[in-house]
Design an enzyme around this catalytic site. Structure first.
Site, PDB file in Angstrom:
ATOM      1  N   ALA A  67      57.347 -12.961  10.835  1.00 26.45           N
ATOM      2  CA  ALA A  67      56.450 -13.947  10.397  1.00 26.45           C
ATOM      3  C   ALA A  67      56.585 -13.376   8.906  1.00 26.45           C
ATOM      4  O   ALA A  67      56.815 -13.230   8.668  1.00 26.45           O
ATOM      5  CB  ALA A  67      55.220 -14.395  10.558  1.00 26.45           C
ATOM      6  N   GLY A 112      57.253 -10.735  14.170  1.00 26.61           N
ATOM      7  CA  GLY A 112      56.868 -12.351  15.006  1.00 26.61           C
ATOM      8  C   GLY A 112      58.238 -12.171  16.000  1.00 26.61           C
ATOM      9  O   GLY A 112      58.822 -13.153  16.410  1.00 26.61           O
ATOM     10  N   GLU A 115      57.518 -10.763  19.592  1.00 27.41           N
ATOM     11  CA  GLU A 115      57.111 -11.443  19.901  1.00 27.41           C
ATOM     12  C   GLU A 115      57.584 -12.892  20.195  1.00 27.41           C
ATOM     13  O   GLU A 115      57.254 -12.961  21.314  1.00 27.41           O
ATOM     14  CB  GLU A 115      55.934 -11.414  19.176  1.00 27.41           C
ATOM     15  CG  GLU A 115      54.893 -10.229  18.788  1.00 27.41           C
ATOM     16  CD  GLU A 115      53.765 -10.764  17.825  1.00 27.41           C
ATOM     17  OE1 GLU A 115      54.002 -10.724  16.403  1.00 27.41           O
ATOM     18  OE2 GLU A 115      53.118 -10.308  18.733  1.00 27.41           O
ATOM     19  N   GLU A 135      54.525  -4.027  11.877  1.00 25.36           N
ATOM     20  CA  GLU A 135      52.744  -5.048  11.630  1.00 25.36           C
ATOM     21  C   GLU A 135      52.096  -4.184  10.735  1.00 25.36           C
ATOM     22  O   GLU A 135      50.892  -4.176  10.042  1.00 25.36           O
ATOM     23  CB  GLU A 135      52.860  -5.604  12.302  1.00 25.36           C
ATOM     24  CG  GLU A 135      53.054  -7.102  12.715  1.00 25.36           C
ATOM     25  CD  GLU A 135      54.040  -7.075  13.538  1.00 25.36           C
ATOM     26  OE1 GLU A 135      54.138  -5.961  13.954  1.00 25.36           O
ATOM     27  OE2 GLU A 135      54.236  -8.423  15.016  1.00 25.36           O
TER      28      GLU A 135
HETATM   29  N1  DAK Z   1      59.229 -12.858   5.266  1.00 22.49           N
HETATM   30  C1  DAK Z   1      59.598 -12.991   3.994  1.00 22.49           C
HETATM   31  N2  DAK Z   1      60.766 -12.949   3.777  1.00 22.49           N
HETATM   32  C2  DAK Z   1      61.869 -12.258   4.313  1.00 22.49           C
HETATM   33  C3  DAK Z   1      61.153 -11.347   5.266  1.00 22.49           C
HETATM   34  C4  DAK Z   1      59.749 -11.770   6.181  1.00 22.49           C
HETATM   35  N3  DAK Z   1      59.502 -11.459   6.749  1.00 22.49           N
HETATM   36  N4  DAK Z   1      62.047 -10.337   5.894  1.00 22.49           N
HETATM   37  C5  DAK Z   1      63.043 -10.816   4.990  1.00 22.49           C
HETATM   38  N5  DAK Z   1      62.592 -11.605   3.720  1.00 22.49           N
HETATM   39  C6  DAK Z   1      63.333 -11.854   2.872  1.00 22.49           C
HETATM   40  C7  DAK Z   1      63.439 -10.513   1.884  1.00 22.49           C
HETATM   41  O1  DAK Z   1      61.908 -10.846   1.181  1.00 22.49           O
HETATM   42  C8  DAK Z   1      64.468 -11.181   0.466  1.00 22.49           C
HETATM   43  O2  DAK Z   1      64.161 -12.035   0.178  1.00 22.49           O
HETATM   44  P1  DAK Z   1      64.682 -12.070  -1.136  1.00 22.49           P
HETATM   45  O3  DAK Z   1      64.535 -10.858  -2.105  1.00 22.49           O
HETATM   46  O4  DAK Z   1      66.117 -12.667  -1.733  1.00 22.49           O
HETATM   47  O5  DAK Z   1      63.701 -13.049  -1.760  1.00 22.49           O
HETATM   48  C9  DAK Z   1      65.564 -12.049   2.072  1.00 22.49           C
HETATM   49  O6  DAK Z   1      64.461 -12.344   3.127  1.00 22.49           O
HETATM   50  C10 DAK Z   1      66.264 -10.373   2.687  1.00 22.49           C
HETATM   51  O7  DAK Z   1      65.593  -9.423   2.557  1.00 22.49           O
HETATM   52  P2  DAK Z   1      66.159  -8.337   2.793  1.00 22.49           P
HETATM   53  O8  DAK Z   1      66.518  -7.947   0.949  1.00 22.49           O
HETATM   54  O9  DAK Z   1      64.673  -7.129   2.483  1.00 22.49           O
HETATM   55  O10 DAK Z   1      67.498  -7.707   3.687  1.00 22.49           O
HETATM   56  P3  DAK Z   1      68.007  -6.499   3.707  1.00 22.49           P
HETATM   57  O11 DAK Z   1      69.006  -6.319   4.927  1.00 22.49           O
HETATM   58  O12 DAK Z   1      67.684  -4.992   3.033  1.00 22.49           O
HETATM   59  O13 DAK Z   1      66.478  -5.813   5.049  1.00 22.49           O
HETATM   60  C11 DAK Z   1      64.808  -6.390   6.507  1.00 22.49           C
HETATM   61  C12 DAK Z   1      66.464  -6.803   6.054  1.00 22.49           C
HETATM   62  C13 DAK Z   1      65.225  -7.261   7.916  1.00 22.49           C
HETATM   63  C14 DAK Z   1      64.760  -4.755   6.921  1.00 22.49           C
HETATM   64  C15 DAK Z   1      64.087  -6.690   5.430  1.00 22.49           C
HETATM   65  O14 DAK Z   1      64.426  -8.151   5.215  1.00 22.49           O
HETATM   66  C16 DAK Z   1      62.813  -6.095   6.342  1.00 22.49           C
HETATM   67  O15 DAK Z   1      62.149  -5.145   6.639  1.00 22.49           O
HETATM   68  N6  DAK Z   1      61.637  -7.801   6.415  1.00 22.49           N
HETATM   69  C17 DAK Z   1      60.711  -7.384   7.400  1.00 22.49           C
HETATM   70  C18 DAK Z   1      60.793  -7.991   8.781  1.00 22.49           C
HETATM   71  C19 DAK Z   1      59.045  -7.656   8.806  1.00 22.49           C
HETATM   72  O16 DAK Z   1      58.353  -6.607   8.749  1.00 22.49           O
HETATM   73  N7  DAK Z   1      58.647  -8.009   9.836  1.00 22.49           N
HETATM   74  C20 DAK Z   1      57.062  -8.264   9.888  1.00 22.49           C
HETATM   75  C21 DAK Z   1      56.681 -10.155   9.172  1.00 22.49           C
HETATM   76  S1  DAK Z   1      55.130  -9.976   9.570  1.00 22.49           S
HETATM   77  C22 DAK Z   1      50.051 -13.248  13.736  1.00 22.49           C
HETATM   78  C23 DAK Z   1      51.453 -13.571  13.345  1.00 22.49           C
HETATM   79  C24 DAK Z   1      52.027 -13.352  12.983  1.00 22.49           C
HETATM   80  C25 DAK Z   1      52.710 -12.031  13.483  1.00 22.49           C
HETATM   81  C26 DAK Z   1      51.613 -11.081  13.544  1.00 22.49           C
HETATM   82  C27 DAK Z   1      49.795 -11.683  13.197  1.00 22.49           C
HETATM   83  N8  DAK Z   1      48.332 -13.468  13.572  1.00 22.49           N
HETATM   84  C28 DAK Z   1      48.642 -15.176  12.389  1.00 22.49           C
HETATM   85  C29 DAK Z   1      47.774 -13.142  14.471  1.00 22.49           C
HETATM   86  C30 DAK Z   1      53.355 -11.412  12.976  1.00 22.49           C
HETATM   87  C31 DAK Z   1      54.072 -11.134  11.890  1.00 22.49           C
HETATM   88  C32 DAK Z   1      54.973 -10.230  11.775  1.00 22.49           C
HETATM   89  O17 DAK Z   1      55.444 -10.732  12.006  1.00 22.49           O
END
Ligand code: DAK
Length: 265
Positions: A67, A112, A115, A135
């Site tokens: 997300a 997400g 998921e 998360e």
């Molecule tokens: N959201 C927003 N931006 C994201 C992102 C994300 N999930 N993932 C990556 N980006 C953006 C980065 O901020 C970066 O943007 P700029 O800085 O260039 O503006 C760009 O994409 C490139 O990312 P990186 O520079 O970080 O690229 P790397 O190759 O170094 O790393 C990575 C790739 C995928 C390992 C890293 O970006 C990363 O760790 N991303 C976050 C992954 C993550 O934590 N995903 C889970 C998100 S939480 C719910 C609803 C939904 C959910 C839960 C509950 N309810 C409402 C009940 C789900 C939650 C999630 O999914």
């Protein structure tokens, strides 16, 4: 509806592809993207030309990086519930629609992203795929069905380990634990995905569709709405917590989070 964040393709007869396309955010899911996915899936469900649906990510780096953290960061608990429910509408369509759904995971499938993949009937992974539920490192819980669907794929102990630790796993481990049905080299990935999707689309549609419905009923979809509702509300409550603000703030500011230990939510 004008589509800004997804691309719809029918490159092979009977196969409807939904490609998440926000490359600047590694295909992270914001509210607008979820609305577009919901509409596209509803349209594919009604479209008699489409017999199999494939979900994938644009580019060669990411399926869905979760997300959108930047959008979620400042949500209130009530907004958190609404966001989760929208995600649930999408995962329910993937899981329950009358057509097979295949996740073609071509890169990062985090939070997400995993998921969305596990809401599909099965997962095909490229050897570049990376799965994970990070998360808890953001001060939240999986909110699009991960609290129960991941266990359906890999069993509760493995699902708990992955969710509690936030550990990422590569395609080969995903295959070993039963998360991915097949792993294909990135160079052949699309050929293999389309080959399998077409072999399904050439069977009797009504038989495949009825089988999906029965297998869903026999597995775990009973109580689905109860589980999704409980998850959405638990998720929403965490949006009032200091850990959620810290976890998401730290991601956006590109630093490690400092969580509060045993303090209350
Ligand atoms: N959201 C927003 N931006 C994201 C992102 C994300 N999930 N993932 C990556 N980006 C953006 C980065 O901020 C970066 O943007 P700029 O800085 O260039 O503006 C760009 O994409 C490139 O990312 P990186 O520079 O970080 O690229 P790397 O190759 O170094 O790393 C990575 C790739 C995928 C390992 C890293 O970006 C990363 O760790 N991303 C976050 C992954 C993550 O934590 N995903 C889970 C998100 S939480 C719910 C609803 C939904 C959910 C839960 C509950 N309810 C409402 C009940 C789900 C939650 C999630 O999914």
């Amino acid at each position: 509806m004008t589509l800004k964040n997804i691309i719809l393709e029918t490159i092979a007869p009977g196969i409807g592809i939904i490609k998440i396309s926000r490359r600047e955010a590694l295909n992270a899911l914001n509210t607008e993207t979820l609305h577009e996915m919901k509409t596209a899936l509803q349209d594919y469900a009604q479209n008699p030309e489409i017999r199999v649906v494939v979900l994938t990510g644009d580019g060669d780096k990411s399926f869905i990086a979760g997300a959108d953290i930047a959008e979620m960061k400042d949500k209130s608990p009530d907004d958190g519930v609404i966001f989760s429910q929208l995600g649930h509408d999408v995962t329910k369509l993937l899981e329950l629609m009358n057509k097979p759904t295949i996740a073609a995971v071509n890169g990062y499938a985090l939070g997400g992203g995993t998921e969305m993949a596990i809401a599909c009937d099965f997962i095909l992974a490229s050897d570049k795929a990376v799965f994970g539920q990070p998360e808890v490192g953001l001060g939240i819980i999986p909110g699009f069905g991960g609290t129960f669907r991941l266990a359906k794929y890999v069993g509760y102990p493995r699902a708990k380990e992955l969710i509690y630790s936030g550990r990422r796993i590569k395609a080969d481990e995903a295959y070993t634990i039963g998360l991915a049905n097949h792993v294909y080299p990135a160079a052949d990935f699309w050929t293999k995905v389309i080959e399998l999707a077409q072999s399904i689309s050439q069977q009797s549609f009504s038989a495949v569709s009825r089988t999906k419905q029965l297998m869903n009923e026999f597995s775990e979809t009973s109580g689905l709405n109860f589980k999704l509702d409980a998850e959405a509300h638990a998720f929403g409550r965490l949006f009032g917590s200091a850990d959620q603000k810290e976890g998401m703030g730290a991601f956006v500011e590109k630093r490690k989070p400092a969580f509060q230990g045993l303090k209350k939510e």
